[in-house]
Enzyme design. Structure first.
Site, PDB file in Angstrom:
ATOM      1  N   LYS A 180      26.554 -17.881  -7.320  1.00  0.00           N
ATOM      2  CA  LYS A 180      25.471 -18.832  -7.044  1.00  0.00           C
ATOM      3  C   LYS A 180      24.349 -18.134  -6.275  1.00  0.00           C
ATOM      4  O   LYS A 180      23.183 -18.209  -6.655  1.00  0.00           O
ATOM      5  CB  LYS A 180      26.018 -20.000  -6.212  1.00  0.00           C
ATOM      6  CG  LYS A 180      24.940 -20.889  -5.610  1.00  0.00           C
ATOM      7  CD  LYS A 180      25.515 -22.014  -4.791  1.00  0.00           C
ATOM      8  CE  LYS A 180      25.804 -21.684  -3.356  1.00  0.00           C
ATOM      9  NZ  LYS A 180      24.643 -21.640  -2.449  1.00  0.00           N
ATOM     10  N   ASN A 181      24.710 -17.460  -5.179  1.00  0.00           N
ATOM     11  CA  ASN A 181      23.672 -16.893  -4.317  1.00  0.00           C
ATOM     12  C   ASN A 181      22.904 -15.763  -4.997  1.00  0.00           C
ATOM     13  O   ASN A 181      21.725 -15.564  -4.709  1.00  0.00           O
ATOM     14  CB  ASN A 181      24.272 -16.407  -2.994  1.00  0.00           C
ATOM     15  CG  ASN A 181      24.623 -17.571  -2.080  1.00  0.00           C
ATOM     16  OD1 ASN A 181      24.281 -18.718  -2.372  1.00  0.00           O
ATOM     17  ND2 ASN A 181      25.316 -17.283  -0.982  1.00  0.00           N
TER      18      ASN A 181
ATOM     19  N   CYS B 289      19.327 -27.259   8.303  1.00  0.00           N
ATOM     20  CA  CYS B 289      20.381 -27.819   7.469  1.00  0.00           C
ATOM     21  C   CYS B 289      21.583 -27.990   8.371  1.00  0.00           C
ATOM     22  O   CYS B 289      21.540 -27.645   9.552  1.00  0.00           O
ATOM     23  CB  CYS B 289      20.689 -26.918   6.288  1.00  0.00           C
ATOM     24  SG  CYS B 289      21.400 -25.360   6.758  1.00  0.00           S
TER      25      CYS B 289
ATOM     26  N   ARG C  35      17.997 -22.327  10.977  1.00  0.00           N
ATOM     27  CA  ARG C  35      17.601 -21.431   9.889  1.00  0.00           C
ATOM     28  C   ARG C  35      16.085 -21.259   9.751  1.00  0.00           C
ATOM     29  O   ARG C  35      15.488 -21.688   8.756  1.00  0.00           O
ATOM     30  CB  ARG C  35      18.238 -21.887   8.572  1.00  0.00           C
ATOM     31  CG  ARG C  35      19.742 -21.951   8.679  1.00  0.00           C
ATOM     32  CD  ARG C  35      20.415 -22.377   7.423  1.00  0.00           C
ATOM     33  NE  ARG C  35      20.610 -21.281   6.474  1.00  0.00           N
ATOM     34  CZ  ARG C  35      21.279 -21.413   5.338  1.00  0.00           C
ATOM     35  NH1 ARG C  35      21.787 -22.566   5.006  1.00  0.00           N
ATOM     36  NH2 ARG C  35      21.436 -20.392   4.536  1.00  0.00           N
TER      37      ARG C  35
ATOM     38  N   ASP D  63      30.465 -17.391   4.823  1.00  0.00           N
ATOM     39  CA  ASP D  63      30.717 -18.379   3.771  1.00  0.00           C
ATOM     40  C   ASP D  63      32.204 -18.528   3.433  1.00  0.00           C
ATOM     41  O   ASP D  63      32.552 -19.350   2.582  1.00  0.00           O
ATOM     42  CB  ASP D  63      29.929 -18.015   2.501  1.00  0.00           C
ATOM     43  CG  ASP D  63      28.439 -18.298   2.647  1.00  0.00           C
ATOM     44  OD1 ASP D  63      28.032 -18.900   3.656  1.00  0.00           O
ATOM     45  OD2 ASP D  63      27.670 -17.905   1.737  1.00  0.00           O
TER      46      ASP D  63
ATOM     47  N   ARG E 235      27.338 -28.382  -5.707  1.00  0.00           N
ATOM     48  CA  ARG E 235      26.277 -27.403  -5.481  1.00  0.00           C
ATOM     49  C   ARG E 235      26.786 -25.984  -5.695  1.00  0.00           C
ATOM     50  O   ARG E 235      26.010 -25.103  -6.073  1.00  0.00           O
ATOM     51  CB  ARG E 235      25.745 -27.505  -4.044  1.00  0.00           C
ATOM     52  CG  ARG E 235      24.936 -28.747  -3.752  1.00  0.00           C
ATOM     53  CD  ARG E 235      24.319 -28.634  -2.378  1.00  0.00           C
ATOM     54  NE  ARG E 235      23.793 -27.276  -2.198  1.00  0.00           N
ATOM     55  CZ  ARG E 235      23.798 -26.607  -1.053  1.00  0.00           C
ATOM     56  NH1 ARG E 235      24.266 -27.157   0.046  1.00  0.00           N
ATOM     57  NH2 ARG E 235      23.309 -25.382  -0.981  1.00  0.00           N
TER      58      ARG E 235
HETATM   59  C1  UD1 Z   1      22.310 -16.442   2.641  1.00  0.00           C
HETATM   60  C2  UD1 Z   1      23.234 -17.213   1.736  1.00  0.00           C
HETATM   61  C3  UD1 Z   1      24.204 -18.057   2.569  1.00  0.00           C
HETATM   62  C4  UD1 Z   1      24.928 -17.185   3.593  1.00  0.00           C
HETATM   63  C5  UD1 Z   1      23.933 -16.373   4.417  1.00  0.00           C
HETATM   64  C6  UD1 Z   1      24.610 -15.390   5.359  1.00  0.00           C
HETATM   65  C7  UD1 Z   1      21.896 -17.566  -0.243  1.00  0.00           C
HETATM   66  C8  UD1 Z   1      21.177 -18.522  -1.122  1.00  0.00           C
HETATM   67  N1  UD1 Z   1      22.456 -18.053   0.871  1.00  0.00           N
HETATM   68  O1  UD1 Z   1      21.517 -17.398   3.351  1.00  0.00           O
HETATM   69  O2  UD1 Z   1      25.138 -18.660   1.676  1.00  0.00           O
HETATM   70  O3  UD1 Z   1      25.698 -18.006   4.441  1.00  0.00           O
HETATM   71  O4  UD1 Z   1      23.057 -15.624   3.544  1.00  0.00           O
HETATM   72  O5  UD1 Z   1      25.442 -14.539   4.673  1.00  0.00           O
HETATM   73  O6  UD1 Z   1      21.999 -16.401  -0.548  1.00  0.00           O
HETATM   74  N2  UD1 Z   1      17.414 -16.096  10.351  1.00  0.00           N
HETATM   75  C9  UD1 Z   1      16.350 -16.159  11.236  1.00  0.00           C
HETATM   76  N3  UD1 Z   1      15.081 -15.990  10.754  1.00  0.00           N
HETATM   77  C10 UD1 Z   1      14.830 -15.763   9.415  1.00  0.00           C
HETATM   78  C11 UD1 Z   1      15.928 -15.695   8.513  1.00  0.00           C
HETATM   79  C12 UD1 Z   1      17.215 -15.872   9.024  1.00  0.00           C
HETATM   80  O7  UD1 Z   1      16.527 -16.350  12.429  1.00  0.00           O
HETATM   81  O8  UD1 Z   1      13.669 -15.618   9.033  1.00  0.00           O
HETATM   82  C13 UD1 Z   1      18.785 -16.313  10.863  1.00  0.00           C
HETATM   83  C14 UD1 Z   1      19.393 -17.592  10.268  1.00  0.00           C
HETATM   84  O9  UD1 Z   1      19.001 -18.732  10.992  1.00  0.00           O
HETATM   85  C15 UD1 Z   1      20.866 -17.310  10.357  1.00  0.00           C
HETATM   86  C16 UD1 Z   1      20.946 -15.798  10.117  1.00  0.00           C
HETATM   87  O10 UD1 Z   1      19.637 -15.283  10.378  1.00  0.00           O
HETATM   88  O11 UD1 Z   1      21.362 -17.604  11.633  1.00  0.00           O
HETATM   89  C17 UD1 Z   1      21.380 -15.417   8.719  1.00  0.00           C
HETATM   90  O12 UD1 Z   1      20.482 -15.911   7.779  1.00  0.00           O
HETATM   91  P1  UD1 Z   1      20.202 -15.198   6.388  1.00  0.00           P
HETATM   92  O13 UD1 Z   1      20.962 -13.933   6.257  1.00  0.00           O
HETATM   93  O14 UD1 Z   1      18.729 -15.172   6.186  1.00  0.00           O
HETATM   94  O15 UD1 Z   1      20.844 -16.263   5.389  1.00  0.00           O
HETATM   95  P2  UD1 Z   1      20.204 -16.944   4.130  1.00  0.00           P
HETATM   96  O16 UD1 Z   1      19.484 -15.920   3.307  1.00  0.00           O
HETATM   97  O17 UD1 Z   1      19.479 -18.168   4.524  1.00  0.00           O
END
Ligand code: UD1
Length: 423
Positions: free
Chosen positions: A22-23, A118, A123, A309, A401
């Site tokens: 999915k991701n 969420c 996030r 995850d 989902r």
């Molecule tokens: C992706 C995955 C999700 C997984 C996560 C961590 C997808 C669609 N989703 O989510 O299933 O749980 O990686 O492996 O691929 N953060 C910030 N600022 C930012 C971006 C992130 O502070 O601009 C923080 C987030 O709040 C969180 C952490 O960094 O605490 C990890 O987020 P990130 O690696 O970006 O996860 P996603 O890409 O949202």
């Protein structure tokens, strides 16, 4: 709304096919915006999140056709592109923010709704926007939307040091950099297999990328990208989830398409807990070594560490392990919502901040439960397989989902599970 009924189960036996990730698919789909030629994804999973991304891309002017019952996604973005990603779609799924980089790279302009928080945490998107700003984008937050504009109409290469190895930010910047002028270096980049899959697809489209899978990725911008056909990598989270089913119920299950290198840290924890995992020609087999499950400590980390995850799912296993396990959640600040539901089933869990202490009990007992996110929901199904009596899991739209045919896949190995319509 539907619910899922799970009843206590004996040993499981058989095979479970693992779908495309999915991701990975959610980040590969927006890559269509980077070229006027068709991008075709094979091995796509059939999930509601994929339908949401389809809707979003269609709203931007891309053509997305689902073939072979959703296994193949044929996409084309040859016409004019609308640069406004609307709140009504973006709010449904955070991964919608992955259109920001491609839109900005292609059109030099983008308006993308902020996805909002969420259930698992706030996030924010600061790592994405700071990186794009370094590439020459002017970004403003107005009316809940990020309004981004590339100075001079085209992004330019930059050396970007991420404060945290964000998966989504790595993907957004990598896509944005493919069409930027000059060279972009992302330091402290995420190393997840989904990043490598995206880089492989982008290279097939003509991008020049090196270092994916390491923490420093270099992208040399090109003038134009072309079409490609790309198979989506195996879903390591679906794989890990189903590996836990025979670990919890006993028996032996083969996960078709699974590989240990997708989940090495997770497999090490299973080994320490008393679960044998071995590679076969077609995937992985999983069985208990000799009866009891032992407690293990788990800390979630970016890849190659233990995936956040799979934290909820391994907690379901550890609820009936011998001894006390300590689970530390280091990625999301609020990711233990499954704990109170597991406690309703008789689990002994104490949560303090980002740490959950799980003391194994002899048996869980079935109960009506619900969860507020995808992985938490599936952890309750796994717990239900181990529990005495019947567990009713409601709010199953979360499961739709991210898990295709969860009931059929588990029934296929002998699990006592069904989906029912609530009156
Ligand atoms: C992706 C995955 C999700 C997984 C996560 C961590 C997808 C669609 N989703 O989510 O299933 O749980 O990686 O492996 O691929 N953060 C910030 N600022 C930012 C971006 C992130 O502070 O601009 C923080 C987030 O709040 C969180 C952490 O960094 O605490 C990890 O987020 P990130 O690696 O970006 O996860 P996603 O890409 O949202």
């Amino acid at each position: 709304m539907d619910s899922i009924l799970v009843r206590s189960n004996g040993p499981l036996k058989g095979q479970i096919p693992i779908a495309g990730a999915k991701n990975a698919c959610l980040t590969l789909m927006p890559a269509t915006l980077l070229s006027e030629e068709p991008l075709t994804l094979t091995n796509a999973p059939r999930l509601s999140d994929i339908r949401t991304m389809t809707q979003l891309l269609q709203s931007l002017g891309s053509e997305v056709t689902s073939l072979q019952e959703g296994r193949v996604l044929a996409m084309s973005s040859h016409g004019p592109v609308n640069t406004h990603a609307d709140y009504d779609i973006v709010r449904k799924m955070r991964a919608s923010n992955l259109v920001l980089g491609p839109l900005l790279a292609r059109e030099g302009i983008a308006e993308v709704s902020l996805p909002g928080g969420c259930a698992i945490g706030a996030r924010p998107m600061d790592i994405h926007t700071d990186g794009l700003a370094q590439m020459g984008a002017e970004i403003e937050l107005r009316d809940g939307y990020l309004h981004a504009k590339a100075a001079g109409g085209r992004l330019k290469g930059a050396v970007i040091d991420f404060p945290f190895a964000s998966v989504g930010a790595t993907e957004n910047i990598m896509m944005a950099a493919t069409l930027a002028k000059g060279t972009t270096v992302i330091n402290n980049a995420a190393r997840e297999p989904e990043i490598v899959d995206l880089a492989t697809c982008l290279r097939a489209m003509g991008a020049q990328i090196e270092g994916d899978g390491t923490s420093s990725i270099t992208v040399q911008g090109v003038e134009r990208m072309h079409g490609a056909t790309h198979p989506v990598v195996t879903d390591r989270i679906e794989l890990g989830t189903y590996m836990l089913a025979p670990a919890i119920c006993g028996g032996e299950v083969e996960l078709l398409g699974g590989r240990i290198n997708l989940l090495a840290a997770f497999c090490e924890k299973l080994d320490a807990a008393g679960i044998a995992v071995s590679e076969t020609e077609r995937g992985l087999t999983v069985a208990r070594k000799n009866g009891d499950i032992r407690a293990v400590d788990v800390t979630t980390e970016p890849f190659p560490g233990f995936p956040t995850d799979l934290q909820a799912q391994i907690m379901a296993l550890l609820c009936t392990a011998e001894g006390t396990s300590v689970l530390e959640e280091k990625i999301f600040e609020n990711r233990f919502m499954h704990a109170p539901e597991l406690i309703r089933m008789g689990a002994r869990i104490e949560v303090h901040g980002g740490t959950a202490t799980v003391t194994g009990v002899d048996k869980l007992r079935g109960a009506p439960v619900m969860a507020t996110d995808l992985r938490a929901s599936v952890s309750l199904i796994l717990a239900g397989l181990a529990a005495e009596g019947e567990t009713k899991v409601s709010r199953v739209y979360h499961l739709d989902r991210g898990y295709e045919h969860v009931v059929a896949k588990l029934r296929g190995v002998g699990a006592n599970i069904e989906r029912i319509k609530d009156a």
